[in-house]
Design a protein around this motif. Sequence first.
Motif, PDB file in Angstrom:
ATOM      1  N   PHE A  73       0.839  -1.195   0.000  1.00  0.00           N
ATOM      2  CA  PHE A  73       0.000   0.000   0.000  1.00  0.00           C
ATOM      3  C   PHE A  73       0.879   1.250   0.000  1.00  0.00           C
ATOM      4  N   GLY A  74       0.536   2.201  -0.852  1.00  0.00           N
ATOM      5  CA  GLY A  74       1.225   3.490  -0.831  1.00  0.00           C
ATOM      6  C   GLY A  74       1.802   3.929  -2.153  1.00  0.00           C
ATOM      7  N   PRO A  75       2.700   3.144  -2.754  1.00  0.00           N
ATOM      8  CA  PRO A  75       3.374   3.642  -3.958  1.00  0.00           C
ATOM      9  C   PRO A  75       2.487   3.560  -5.197  1.00  0.00           C
ATOM     10  N   GLU A  76       2.508   4.613  -5.965  1.00  0.00           N
ATOM     11  CA  GLU A  76       1.840   4.629  -7.261  1.00  0.00           C
ATOM     12  C   GLU A  76       2.819   4.242  -8.368  1.00  0.00           C
TER      13      GLU A  76
ATOM     14  N   PRO B 150       5.422   2.277 -10.748  1.00  0.00           N
ATOM     15  CA  PRO B 150       5.555   0.905 -11.251  1.00  0.00           C
ATOM     16  C   PRO B 150       6.715   0.146 -10.616  1.00  0.00           C
ATOM     17  N   GLU B 151       7.578   0.840  -9.870  1.00  0.00           N
ATOM     18  CA  GLU B 151       8.628   0.129  -9.128  1.00  0.00           C
ATOM     19  C   GLU B 151       8.005  -0.866  -8.143  1.00  0.00           C
ATOM     20  N   ALA B 152       6.843  -0.512  -7.571  1.00  0.00           N
ATOM     21  CA  ALA B 152       6.168  -1.430  -6.647  1.00  0.00           C
ATOM     22  C   ALA B 152       5.638  -2.649  -7.392  1.00  0.00           C
ATOM     23  N   ASP B 153       5.150  -2.448  -8.623  1.00  0.00           N
ATOM     24  CA  ASP B 153       4.694  -3.570  -9.438  1.00  0.00           C
ATOM     25  C   ASP B 153       5.865  -4.508  -9.726  1.00  0.00           C
ATOM     26  N   ALA B 154       7.009  -3.890 -10.086  1.00  0.00           N
ATOM     27  CA  ALA B 154       8.206  -4.683 -10.385  1.00  0.00           C
ATOM     28  C   ALA B 154       8.657  -5.465  -9.164  1.00  0.00           C
ATOM     29  N   GLU B 155       8.575  -4.844  -7.985  1.00  0.00           N
ATOM     30  CA  GLU B 155       9.007  -5.525  -6.772  1.00  0.00           C
ATOM     31  C   GLU B 155       8.181  -6.775  -6.512  1.00  0.00           C
ATOM     32  N   MET B 156       6.863  -6.702  -6.744  1.00  0.00           N
ATOM     33  CA  MET B 156       6.007  -7.880  -6.579  1.00  0.00           C
ATOM     34  C   MET B 156       6.444  -9.002  -7.516  1.00  0.00           C
ATOM     35  N   ILE B 157       6.680  -8.642  -8.767  1.00  0.00           N
ATOM     36  CA  ILE B 157       7.094  -9.638  -9.752  1.00  0.00           C
ATOM     37  C   ILE B 157       8.451 -10.228  -9.390  1.00  0.00           C
ATOM     38  N   LEU B 158       9.367  -9.390  -8.934  1.00  0.00           N
ATOM     39  CA  LEU B 158      10.707  -9.868  -8.566  1.00  0.00           C
ATOM     40  C   LEU B 158      10.661 -10.750  -7.327  1.00  0.00           C
ATOM     41  N   LEU B 159       9.771 -10.431  -6.402  1.00  0.00           N
ATOM     42  CA  LEU B 159       9.602 -11.288  -5.223  1.00  0.00           C
ATOM     43  C   LEU B 159       9.168 -12.683  -5.656  1.00  0.00           C
TER      44      LEU B 159
ATOM     45  N   TYR C 203      -4.239  -2.174  -7.852  1.00  0.00           N
ATOM     46  CA  TYR C 203      -5.639  -1.842  -7.526  1.00  0.00           C
ATOM     47  C   TYR C 203      -5.685  -0.477  -6.829  1.00  0.00           C
ATOM     48  N   ASP C 204      -5.445   0.567  -7.583  1.00  0.00           N
ATOM     49  CA  ASP C 204      -5.274   1.892  -6.992  1.00  0.00           C
ATOM     50  C   ASP C 204      -6.542   2.467  -6.381  1.00  0.00           C
TER      51      ASP C 204
ATOM     52  N   VAL D 188      -5.374   5.572  -1.359  1.00  0.00           N
ATOM     53  CA  VAL D 188      -4.043   4.983  -1.215  1.00  0.00           C
ATOM     54  C   VAL D 188      -3.876   3.906  -2.286  1.00  0.00           C
ATOM     55  N   PRO D 189      -2.924   4.042  -3.185  1.00  0.00           N
ATOM     56  CA  PRO D 189      -2.719   3.021  -4.222  1.00  0.00           C
ATOM     57  C   PRO D 189      -2.291   1.686  -3.609  1.00  0.00           C
ATOM     58  N   GLY D 190      -2.487   0.629  -4.367  1.00  0.00           N
ATOM     59  CA  GLY D 190      -2.077  -0.692  -3.897  1.00  0.00           C
ATOM     60  C   GLY D 190      -1.722  -1.609  -5.045  1.00  0.00           C
ATOM     61  N   VAL D 191      -0.938  -2.633  -4.734  1.00  0.00           N
ATOM     62  CA  VAL D 191      -0.580  -3.653  -5.715  1.00  0.00           C
ATOM     63  C   VAL D 191      -0.339  -4.951  -4.957  1.00  0.00           C
ATOM     64  N   GLY D 192      -0.703  -6.080  -5.555  1.00  0.00           N
ATOM     65  CA  GLY D 192      -0.538  -7.348  -4.846  1.00  0.00           C
ATOM     66  C   GLY D 192      -0.651  -8.538  -5.772  1.00  0.00           C
ATOM     67  N   PHE D 193      -0.590  -9.732  -5.156  1.00  0.00           N
ATOM     68  CA  PHE D 193      -0.764 -10.971  -5.902  1.00  0.00           C
ATOM     69  C   PHE D 193      -1.247 -12.050  -4.954  1.00  0.00           C
TER      70      PHE D 193
END
Length: 421
Positions: A132-135, A137-146, A286-287, A298-303
């Motif tokens: 939660f928080g970052p808008e 795409p670095e946060a999107d990349a971090e999810m994929i890299l995880l 899911y912003d 608050v923007p969000g990204v997950g899997f």
Amino acid sequence: MKIHAQRGTKDILPDEAFLFQYVDDVFKETCHAFGFQEIRVPTFEATELFARGVGDASDIVSKEMYTFEDRGGRSITLRPEGTAGVVRAFIEHGMTSLPLPVKLFYNLNCFRYESVQKGRYREFWQLGCETFGPESPEADAEMILLLDRFFQTLGLKEVALEINNIGCPVCRPQYLAALKDYFAPHLSDMCGDCHERFERNVLRIIDCKVDACQTVVKDSPLQEAYLCADCKEHKATLEHRLDSLGVKYRVNGRIVRGLDYYTRTVFEFISEHVGTQGTICGGGRYDGLVETLGGPAVPGVGFAMGIERLLMELKATNTPLPTPSKRDLYILCFPDTRDAAATLVYALRSEGVGADFDIMDRSFRAQMKYAGKGDYLALIVLGEDEVKSGMAKLKWLDSGDEIESSLSADLLATHFYSKEA
């Protein structure tokens, strides 16, 4: 009459439970390395949470949820997925005011009343992460890299990453209008569910699994042609980061989501194994979800991924998996040394040694038979002479070697510590 497990559920027996725990341990270690903290949320929530968060037009809400009225007359639903509950907790506990980003992971059992297939159950276990928080795409990349790191650690190699950008509230309306224009003349050739999707959320038609519908879908417009400038930049930045870190991927314009809350980035890890082709894991951005559920913008990204499906993939690809450790020590005793055996066993357990003795009132011969089948590392015969002398022979069952050892629990434990080392 025998009572059986309900259709779509399964008992997780010790050997498989060990693999569940193994996957969970690797996942936790990976999440910790990426700065995520664990969260646990209730098994059931107010039905409204999923109707608003997941979307009442989705198949999950309209067809698959386990919903009931509790004794207080409230509509309650067993969670069909993890994100909505985590977002509810994020809002309810004031985590929106914490320094951002807030990064959470979970391991939850979920429930969906859907067609039972291989690797798909009505109660299933799901691993997931939410940021939660970052808008950015670095946060999107971090999810994929995880996820990439997680799969590498497990040794899973036959997977491919597919990504797409499904637009945002600015540009998606134009795309949805284009889809309606395209699908309208073809509705007579499509399934009844797609007729309903056409009226409620035309984007869902793309994900229909009916062959006749997919024949129509294959020539439908792609979102990429309708992306706004911000979405194009978001997509390009994500692809640049993946390229710069050597993560292989392919753009698949047909990836959409069955949940209403996704925007911009969506991604899937797909099995490339011939026998298990399908999605192993899916996620995306899911912003608008936090705001939809009553929180601030608050923007969000997950899997999320199903553990059962992941284990099926690991086994099908012959990925090396650990086996349960043998139990440490079995102490054979006689009626007049049972008290001494019990005292020693409980003292050894306090030292961290997995020790057992007979609690079935077996004869010595029957104890020997049981010990041979019990998959122990070692055994001790505790007779009167051993009790009096405080010494006994410790026999390692894999090699047959014997050593004379003190019956002092702490000293005896050192033999197992050195064996493990």
